[in-house]
Design a protein around this motif. Sequence first.
Motif, short mmCIF file in Angstrom:
data_model
loop_
_atom_site.label_atom_id
_atom_site.label_comp_id
_atom_site.label_asym_id
_atom_site.label_seq_id
_atom_site.Cartn_x
_atom_site.Cartn_y
_atom_site.Cartn_z
N PRO A 52 0.92 -1.18 0.03
CA PRO A 52 -0.05 0.04 -0.02
C PRO A 52 0.79 1.28 -0.15
CG PRO A 52 -0.54 -1.31 1.86
CD PRO A 52 0.70 -2.09 1.12
N ARG A 53 0.40 2.31 -0.70
CA ARG A 53 1.27 3.27 -1.00
C ARG A 53 1.61 4.27 0.25
NH1 ARG A 53 -2.62 2.83 -4.19
NH2 ARG A 53 -3.95 4.99 -3.26
N GLU A 54 0.22 4.51 0.97
CA GLU A 54 0.33 5.84 1.71
C GLU A 54 0.29 5.39 3.29
OE1 GLU A 54 -2.74 8.54 0.44
OE2 GLU A 54 -3.01 7.39 -1.29
N ASP A 55 0.84 6.16 3.72
CA ASP A 55 0.56 6.37 5.33
C ASP A 55 -0.89 7.00 5.51
OD1 ASP A 55 1.93 7.21 8.10
OD2 ASP A 55 3.36 6.36 6.80
N PRO A 56 -1.65 6.20 6.46
CA PRO A 56 -2.77 6.97 6.53
C PRO A 56 -2.79 8.47 6.86
CG PRO A 56 -2.66 4.88 7.73
CD PRO A 56 -1.30 5.23 7.17
N GLY A 57 -1.87 8.99 7.79
CA GLY A 57 -1.49 10.07 8.10
C GLY A 57 -2.39 10.67 9.19
N GLY A 58 -1.89 11.43 10.03
CA GLY A 58 -2.72 12.49 10.94
C GLY A 58 -3.88 11.74 11.50
N ALA A 59 -4.86 12.55 11.31
CA ALA A 59 -6.20 12.06 11.67
C ALA A 59 -6.46 10.59 11.10
CB ALA A 59 -7.40 13.25 11.56
N GLY A 60 -6.27 10.52 10.00
CA GLY A 60 -6.52 9.46 9.21
C GLY A 60 -6.29 8.08 9.91
N TRP A 61 -5.32 7.91 11.02
CA TRP A 61 -4.88 6.71 11.51
C TRP A 61 -6.01 5.97 12.18
CZ3 TRP A 61 -0.64 3.96 11.17
CH2 TRP A 61 0.56 4.51 10.76
N GLN A 62 -6.70 6.91 12.87
CA GLN A 62 -8.03 6.24 13.63
C GLN A 62 -8.97 5.53 12.61
OE1 GLN A 62 -8.32 6.50 17.11
NE2 GLN A 62 -10.23 5.23 16.97
N ALA A 63 -9.48 5.96 11.77
CA ALA A 63 -10.18 5.17 10.95
C ALA A 63 -9.33 4.35 10.31
CB ALA A 63 -10.84 6.14 9.86
N TRP A 64 -8.14 4.35 9.93
CA TRP A 64 -7.62 3.37 9.36
C TRP A 64 -7.47 1.92 10.32
CZ3 TRP A 64 -2.91 1.23 11.18
CH2 TRP A 64 -2.06 0.45 10.31
N ALA A 65 -7.05 2.29 11.68
CA ALA A 65 -7.03 1.34 12.65
C ALA A 65 -8.50 0.44 12.63
CB ALA A 65 -6.45 1.65 13.83
N GLU A 66 -9.55 1.36 12.83
CA GLU A 66 -10.77 0.97 13.10
C GLU A 66 -11.04 -0.18 11.84
OE1 GLU A 66 -13.87 3.67 13.88
OE2 GLU A 66 -12.48 4.79 15.33
N ALA A 78 5.37 3.63 8.82
CA ALA A 78 4.70 3.37 10.14
C ALA A 78 3.74 2.27 9.94
CB ALA A 78 4.46 4.44 10.80
N HIS A 79 2.76 2.51 8.96
CA HIS A 79 1.72 1.58 8.72
C HIS A 79 2.06 0.33 8.32
CE1 HIS A 79 1.94 2.97 4.73
NE2 HIS A 79 1.45 2.01 4.21
N GLU A 80 3.18 0.26 7.60
CA GLU A 80 3.90 -1.11 7.38
C GLU A 80 4.24 -2.00 8.46
OE1 GLU A 80 5.45 -0.09 2.86
OE2 GLU A 80 6.80 0.13 4.37
N PHE A 81 4.85 -0.98 9.30
CA PHE A 81 5.37 -1.66 10.43
C PHE A 81 4.26 -2.41 11.30
CE2 PHE A 81 6.44 -1.43 14.80
CZ PHE A 81 7.83 -2.12 14.97
N ASP A 98 -12.26 -0.05 2.07
CA ASP A 98 -10.91 0.55 2.69
C ASP A 98 -9.81 -0.36 2.31
OD1 ASP A 98 -12.50 2.11 4.22
OD2 ASP A 98 -12.60 0.85 5.74
N ALA A 99 -9.86 -1.87 2.55
CA ALA A 99 -9.15 -2.74 2.15
C ALA A 99 -8.56 -2.47 0.43
CB ALA A 99 -9.40 -3.98 2.06
N ARG A 100 -9.37 -2.37 -0.15
CA ARG A 100 -9.19 -2.15 -1.62
C ARG A 100 -8.40 -0.75 -2.09
NH1 ARG A 100 -13.03 -5.71 -4.50
NH2 ARG A 100 -11.99 -7.45 -4.20
N ASP A 101 -8.62 0.12 -1.26
CA ASP A 101 -8.04 1.52 -1.77
C ASP A 101 -6.77 1.70 -1.01
OD1 ASP A 101 -9.82 4.42 -0.98
OD2 ASP A 101 -8.99 3.19 0.44
N GLY A 102 -6.01 0.70 -0.77
CA GLY A 102 -4.71 0.73 -0.18
C GLY A 102 -5.07 0.93 1.47
N ALA A 103 -5.91 0.86 1.95
CA ALA A 103 -6.23 0.81 3.41
C ALA A 103 -5.95 2.08 3.99
CB ALA A 103 -5.18 -0.03 4.07
N SER A 104 -6.35 3.07 2.94
CA SER A 104 -6.42 4.61 3.70
C SER A 104 -7.67 5.03 3.44
CB SER A 104 -5.38 5.24 2.74
OG SER A 104 -5.80 5.54 1.35
N ARG A 105 -8.09 5.98 4.28
CA ARG A 105 -9.55 6.57 4.05
C ARG A 105 -9.41 8.02 4.70
NH1 ARG A 105 -14.26 3.65 7.41
NH2 ARG A 105 -15.96 4.79 6.68
#
Lengths: 808, 270
Positions: free
Chosen positions: A425-439, A709-712, A801-808
């Motif tokens: 997946p390309r992107e870090d969810p970044g900032g406020a995106g982390w919560q939705a990503w983890a959920e 970070a998200h890969e880790f 979510d999963a399809r679009d590289g797990a970012s939201r």
Amino acid sequence: MKLAMMGRTPEEMRTEAGKHGLRLTGEEWRQALAAVGRDLTLPEAFLYDVSWSEHCSYKSSRALLKTHLPPLASHVLLGPGEDAGVVSLGLWGGEEWTLVVAHESHNHPSQVLPVEGAATGVGGIVRDVYCMGADVIGVLDALRFGDPSGPNRERVRGIVRGVVQGVAEYGNALGVPNAGGDVAFHEGFDDNCLVNVVAFGVAPRRRIIRSRVPEAARAEEYALVLVGKPTDATGLGGASFASQILDEEEAAENRGAVQIHDPFLKRVLVEATKDAWRWIEEHQVAVGCKDLGAGGLGGASSELVFAGGFGAEIELEQVPQGLPDLAPHEVLCGETQERFVWAVPKRLAAEFCAIWNERYDLARTYPNAAAAIIGRVTEERVYRCRWHGDLVVDLSAAALETLPQVPRPVAPRSEAGPIADPPPPREDPGGAGWQAWAESRLAAWNASSRAAVYRFYDAEVQGLAFLRPGEAAAGMVRPIPGESLGVAVSVDGNPDYGRLDPYWAGVLAVTEAVRNVVAAGARPLCLTDCLNFGNPEDPVALGELDAALRGMAEACAAIGAFARPEEALPIVSGNVSLYNFSSAGRSIPPSPIVACFGVIDDYGRALTPRLKEAGSYLIVTGARERVWGSTTGDASPTRGRVPKPDLAAEAREIRAVLALAEAGLLRGANDLADGGLLAALFTMATDEERCVGLGARIDLAEFEQTLAAHEFLLSESPGFVLEVDPERIDQVEGHLHAAEVDFATVGLVTPGTAITVLRGDDQLAELDLVRIHARWSRRLESLLYHNRGAGLEGAADARHDARDGASR
Amino acid sequence: MTARVAVLKFPGSNCEAESVRALVRAGLGAEVVRWNERPESLLEYDAYLLPGGFSYQDRVRAGAIAARLPVLEVLATRAREGAPVWGICNGAQILVESGLVPGDPGGSEAIGIALAPNRIADRDPYYTRWVYLVPGPGAERCLFTRGLTEPLPMPMAHGEGRFVTADAAMARSLPERLALAYARPDGRPETAFPWTPNGSALAAAGVANAAGNVLALMPHPERAQVLAQVPEWLEGAWGDRRRRGHTAEALEVEGPGMVLFHALARALQR
């Protein structure tokens, strides 16, 4: 009546046999006739049809199993060849105790009739343990379902509900606790679900009963006693059915091949069987026992006598029957459930039968159920059955033990494999995106809470549970009341790894099952397996089995038996399930599923993932790489990369962590696998119902900066997460260094309900666990509860979510 | 002389072994007696325990068939004589189906209460979880619960455990027979799910006869007889005790369920 096949072409033979619903190929009939040297009666033909089915004969897998499986370690008392594997647990209360384990699949029946298929799966596997003289103290169920959000979602959801109901109905009523299991969803199982069941029991060593007529039958006459449900025509051809490709249209007509479960009758039979064990001990007699599974009476009784070097004379009309006008081949090969066959001295047989018939009043519990003397053991190694005086089966051991020879070429997958290794997946969810990503990650089908499933299962009956489903990396029971012994169990296998690389799926099924047991602080003792694969007549599919077996064998050798590391960790019982393949041309993801059994001398010292104290250090072991199965996402994965750990490093790490656990240096531990560190930390900070009140602060600067970070956080490189008392951290780190284990001390346990992720001074994310828990804990309810529409919407979200590289 | 308790095994019972262990732990003699033994052989016991399971496959209704066996007539006689009779889970269902609970001082065998399928929003009835029990308004009249104060956690595992009453008169008299009620971890009675896991009237978990010697209890105290059986995550004092135990020795001490078994033992000493 005989089937007129001698002198005919194989094709004509197949046509002739096919008229009776028999399924062997023309060439196989040719070989059977060559072995017997004359035409077969209909009961004989049915017996061959079952014995030479894939399910019973292992005709496609035998050579591969022989090539790969390691020799049994010295602590194994009985292995393959018996109905269940037996290993010693050592001396407890002045008695040598044994652990008895069995593992099987009931895939095709569960796809066709989910409730009955799953229930008879449990019913069959517990019989394999009871017939060894062991009381069953737990079952595990490894379930693989299709995509609950995919095009077949209605059918998939019906199967999920039915299978869970079947597992619950049988175990709960029988009074055998559910000790664990796992559930995975993958679109590759839309047409062919997997229901793998594991049963384990304990027995004093002196009570173990072999699956063969004892030598004592040379000195005195032995009778064959059939115990249980009256024979009917249910399940006729069940083994052959299990050995076929599942065809949508044929599914309906195959319903007759699915057996019918009766845990109530089984409970009565089991209580009587326990009385029989006491009776055997009082009378000091040698006996043999087998459960009736594939091939019914014919399969079980012929194997029982031939394994001991004997033969049999059976009067089929003496078999208690539940239907009028049964034909001899139905009596011989029907797969009616809830039956056992015993070999006991003839002089005591009537007294033996009275345990069931009088003490337990069997006929009044279930119409026509009984213990009945149906024949005798003979010195001559010939299996003969009569039907009202007529000889209808007359087969020598040499003829019936002949194995079919079928060409089964093996070919490797093409270089690219079925799915090319994808970009991450390309992107870090970044900032406020982390919560939705983890959920969305943790509420995905394959990561969410399994409570909605196991709240249907009784985990407490028998009063032996210590760690129940959902409480730890492995389940744990206290098998001998009052003793400090604990037995840890885990069953694992990641379908996505199978799809990506069967060799590594084999390796990782072994190492993950072992890791889960070690994370609970227990010492692995043995494994069982079930190998679920596609069509063995396809060289590539068989090549997948070959690769997985090689992976399992190499992992077993690398990890080693814990008592003697130079011996391989033993696989003591198992099963191969092939033809998991629908007529639409879809084969399942290759699925080696492995169960590990471990022991801990003092169960009170077991480890759980639950965070214990703020201020503890958190250590992550194992090299972190950019690898993940899409099991963190939804059931319709589009990408993933399988972990390929160094086996020697795996062995060092597993042994080092076990040593730390045994030395009492750890506060808690979790295994790190599906879902990576994110899932591992989340389960440590929460339980089924709420957040624990402790969280974590982790710093990724402790690691090499090759991973985002998200890969880790998602990396599924195998490992452990260890919680360590600050006063012991130097000692623990020193031990891990000395053992050459790759590890990092990544952070601290913190008060509160958040996981904070830092990289040096940068705070990358602060995850609110309460909000994640609210979604994580409810997801599977949408599959198992009545308001089932509610889940579909959320399903679409997670998929997106999963399809679009797990970012939201 | 050690008091002797008969543990009745019906076809389909499946909690005999752990029930015997709990009785023995309380210092009682315990013997498993089969449903088809001579009914008179039961007369010689001091008390009776009907264990959990699925007697007769829950045919008709859970407990309905076992309730009509000749051994239940002996139990009714012994119950009238004041002998303790305790049904746990399926045993409770049998006692309710037989009319022994709530019992009728007038002597008729009218069924006053029933155990209906659990009512849980959106899901099938069978459910299992740890629950907390506190004494109900009738606890002092019941020999199993007299003097009980602290909340007792233990697991429930059943599909038909919702106490319902036949008529308004029985509904009015239910509180005085209510020995044990479901509660929150801090001991406050609570009728809402999940604390009351089955929709039971008045949060009823255990209902006794008027004399207080017969108790129908749905949750499983025998599955909480040692501290080791208490889950690590459990809230409240028993959970704290469990979390402090780090050896088998420390965990093989008595668990919350033993409070009820000791009450039985004390009653049999008198």
